[in-house]
Design a protein around this motif. Sequence first.
Motif, short mmCIF file in Angstrom:
data_model
loop_
_atom_site.label_atom_id
_atom_site.label_comp_id
_atom_site.label_asym_id
_atom_site.label_seq_id
_atom_site.Cartn_x
_atom_site.Cartn_y
_atom_site.Cartn_z
N SER A 161 1.02 -1.27 -0.36
CA SER A 161 -0.18 0.02 0.01
C SER A 161 0.36 1.42 0.36
O SER A 161 0.14 2.07 -0.11
CB SER A 161 -1.02 0.44 1.21
N ARG A 162 2.35 1.52 0.22
CA ARG A 162 2.83 2.72 -0.14
C ARG A 162 3.45 2.60 -0.96
O ARG A 162 3.52 4.09 -1.73
CB ARG A 162 4.48 1.81 0.59
N LEU A 163 3.12 1.64 -2.39
CA LEU A 163 3.69 2.36 -3.53
C LEU A 163 2.63 2.73 -3.97
O LEU A 163 1.24 2.76 -5.24
CB LEU A 163 3.78 0.76 -4.14
N ILE A 164 2.47 4.62 -4.00
CA ILE A 164 2.03 4.94 -4.11
C ILE A 164 1.82 5.84 -5.90
O ILE A 164 1.12 6.70 -6.27
CB ILE A 164 1.87 6.69 -3.29
N ASN A 165 3.18 5.18 -6.45
CA ASN A 165 3.04 5.34 -7.91
C ASN A 165 2.69 4.54 -8.62
O ASN A 165 3.05 4.71 -9.86
CB ASN A 165 4.74 5.80 -8.04
N LEU A 166 2.34 2.88 -7.77
CA LEU A 166 2.03 1.97 -8.15
C LEU A 166 0.51 1.95 -10.09
O LEU A 166 -0.34 2.76 -9.46
CB LEU A 166 2.03 0.79 -7.72
N GLN A 167 1.44 1.55 -11.16
CA GLN A 167 0.26 1.57 -12.05
C GLN A 167 -0.39 0.41 -12.49
O GLN A 167 -1.77 0.53 -13.11
CB GLN A 167 1.16 2.12 -13.26
N GLU A 168 0.88 -0.44 -12.12
CA GLU A 168 0.33 -2.32 -13.05
C GLU A 168 0.85 -3.00 -11.55
O GLU A 168 2.09 -2.74 -11.67
CB GLU A 168 0.66 -2.25 -13.91
N LEU A 169 -0.03 -3.60 -11.07
CA LEU A 169 0.51 -5.73 -10.68
C LEU A 169 0.11 -6.70 -10.94
O LEU A 169 -1.34 -6.66 -11.35
CB LEU A 169 -0.24 -4.47 -9.25
N GLY A 170 1.16 -7.23 -11.37
CA GLY A 170 0.05 -8.46 -11.96
C GLY A 170 1.62 -9.44 -10.52
O GLY A 170 2.56 -9.74 -10.93
N VAL A 171 0.41 -10.41 -10.26
CA VAL A 171 1.12 -11.86 -9.52
C VAL A 171 -0.30 -12.36 -9.99
O VAL A 171 -0.18 -13.93 -9.17
CB VAL A 171 0.47 -11.05 -8.16
N SER A 172 -0.58 -12.68 -10.90
CA SER A 172 -1.23 -14.03 -10.81
C SER A 172 -0.47 -15.40 -11.43
O SER A 172 0.24 -15.63 -12.28
CB SER A 172 -2.04 -13.77 -12.13
N GLY A 173 -1.26 -16.46 -11.67
CA GLY A 173 -0.52 -17.75 -11.75
C GLY A 173 0.48 -18.17 -10.50
O GLY A 173 2.03 -18.45 -10.63
N ASN A 174 -0.02 -17.93 -9.56
CA ASN A 174 0.73 -17.86 -8.02
C ASN A 174 0.51 -18.83 -7.33
O ASN A 174 -1.52 -19.26 -7.60
CB ASN A 174 1.61 -16.95 -7.40
N GLN A 175 0.99 -19.30 -5.87
CA GLN A 175 -0.03 -20.02 -4.86
C GLN A 175 0.10 -18.64 -3.83
O GLN A 175 0.06 -19.43 -2.81
CB GLN A 175 0.25 -20.90 -4.69
N LEU A 176 0.22 -17.49 -3.76
CA LEU A 176 -0.72 -16.72 -3.02
C LEU A 176 -1.89 -16.97 -2.76
O LEU A 176 -2.86 -17.10 -3.03
CB LEU A 176 -0.57 -15.38 -3.64
N GLY A 177 -2.13 -16.48 -1.05
CA GLY A 177 -2.92 -16.41 -0.21
C GLY A 177 -3.36 -15.37 0.68
O GLY A 177 -2.73 -14.30 0.79
#
Length: 743
Positions: free
Chosen positions: A233-249
């Motif tokens: 949430s600190r990444l105030i300049n973030l435009q694209e976030l891609g974490v698909s295809g993992n085992q995050l939960g």
Amino acid sequence: MKHLHLVGLLLLSCTCPLLCAARREAVALVRWKASLDGADRSLGPWSMANSTSLCRWRYITCDSAGHLSELNLGGARLNGTLDELDFSAFPHMEKLTLSRNDLHGTIPAGIGNLTSLVVLRIFDNPSLRGAIPRTIGQLKHLVVLELDGLGLGGSLPGEIGNLTSLENLNLNLVVLTGSIPPTIGMLVKLRVLDLENNNLTGIIPVEIGNMTELQYMHFQDNYLEGSLPGTISRLINLQELGVSGNQLGGHIVLEFGNSSLLNTVDIAKNNFSGMFPPSICVGGALKFLDARYNGFTGIRHRTFRNCTTLRYVDFTANNIVAELRVCFSDHPKWLTTMAFSQNQLYGTLQTDRREDLLCNLTNLSLLDLSNNALHGDLPKCFWDLPNLGLMDLSSNSFSGVIPFSRTCQVKLKYLLLANNHFRGTFRLGLKKCINLTTLDLGGNDFSGTIPSWASMSLPKLNFLRLSSNMFDGIIPHEILQFRRLRVLDLSKNKLTGPVPDDFTNFTAMAQEQESTGITYADPDFSEKRIHIVWKNVNYAYSLRIRAVAGIDLSGNSLSREIPNGLTTLLGLRYLNLSGNHLSGCIPEDIGNLVLLESLDLSENQLSGEIPPSLAALKSISVLNLSSNGLSGRIPTGSQLQVLDDPSIYSNNPGLCGFPLEDCINSSIAAQAETSLDEDRETMWVYCFVAAGFIFGFWLYWGIFMFRSKTWRCAFYQYVDDMQAKVTKKIYSFISRFQADGSK
């Protein structure tokens, strides 16, 4: 040797540091060139003979002081290794590009000697192996590091954190293993971080939150686990976030989406759960949201209130329990894709004020609400949405008669309404949907006849499924005018009459279709699946697949013979005519369907022998001919021998041979029948010879015994009577003999 001797003399003759530096650069390049295969084609001008003009060599750029500052060998068709390249000879090099070549071997540790390097690009050399050398951390001035598409292995070295000037790090498709080092958080100037398509494990380090300049973070298609760190949430300049295809939960932090620039979020194919964070649109810039295949259980009211720019939203295959109108009471007007398939959405397609929901989404091109618990009538306005290309409302509880407006928009190609409770006849309004390629109305309560205008009004149709309804009457001959049709499913209706026999216009089934994908204007359509019962299993096929071709007319009351025209459809993969009243023989040319993988003719009234050509079906893996009146020997063939389940031929009393009982009894009966025929012929000969002998004997002696005319006449009359009696007895005997033989 002469060449190397000249190099040595030139080095000894150096009287100026700049000249010596230039000579050293030339020597390093010429020596490396000599180690490459076929380098003369692209590096021909590189030689010591013109070393004084190094800055004019191809692929080389020098700075104002005459030092080599850039070496750009991208796409130079180099074939060899980097082992012979003396990196220490280029202390002033700022840019090195070796991309799109055929380099192999490893990246030498000496690359760390390029201490002035700002840009390093070695992407698209898949034969480069080994690990990223730890000396990479010595490149303190590096701003761009692109190693995409290499065959590297090993882990991402912790020394990567020393590159504090780095702004762009691309390690896509490098087959990295191990975890992401926490030192990556030291890259506080980084704007692009691309680690997708690797084999990374472990967690996303919390230090990622220190990279406050980060704009693009791509970790797709790895094996990362744990939760999404709250520091994101600190990444105030973030435009694209891609974490698909993992085992995050786990749950996603409520502060997720604080960046006012965030426009793309791809978290699909993970194990996220709980309520979807309502802060996703706080920044007001979100355009793309993909949360498919997770375990989200709910979406808060008005979550999408600030998503005024949202164009794509996909929550397919989650566990969301919510009322649709609550989720989308404030729906974005620019939305082009809305996919909520395989959830537990309920309610109707109306707002609290009884207005039609979603009708103002004039940019919508894909609407997928299938496999939910929605009910009620369909809004009439759906047919007026000018950009709608795919609508899938299948597997819900919608009911009533499908309403149609005066028009059907030309962009509508895919209409999937299967497994609901729609009723009425085949809607005349469909006649206006001239660009439809897929029409699935199966599993409803439609009735009446199949209209003859369908093939003429829907000429682009390649998938037609009307199964599990109550359609009656005959199959109109006009239905065989679909030139592009690849799948025809009319099973489980009340159809009667014969199967139409002229398949000459079924050109899409007449030959094998390539399995290459079809290009669509909207690539989202390629993810859509349609369900086909094939090989007795319900399969889901991508809309892009062209190789599937089949006909299913099972579960009706069709009669008469199987038309020979079916055997001309050489592209058929499956054919199901089971559960009808078809009679006659199986077509002799059934073996022409060499691509056929599934054939079901069971539960009919077929008779005669199984055609020998059936053995030519080399691809057949599912066969069912049970419950007919077939007889004779089962054909043998390499693929038929694999089908060893006797039940596929059961309830055919006259069949024998593998995998049923052998035909030995039938062979003995055949031999006995042949012997009986021979005995009958012999008996006929004996009887006629005996009759002729008796008749001749009495005729000869009667001439001499009876001289008077009266007596001779009486004698001849007696002979005639005797001949008639004997002949009658012979015929009677033969008749009894034949009757006994037939038994």
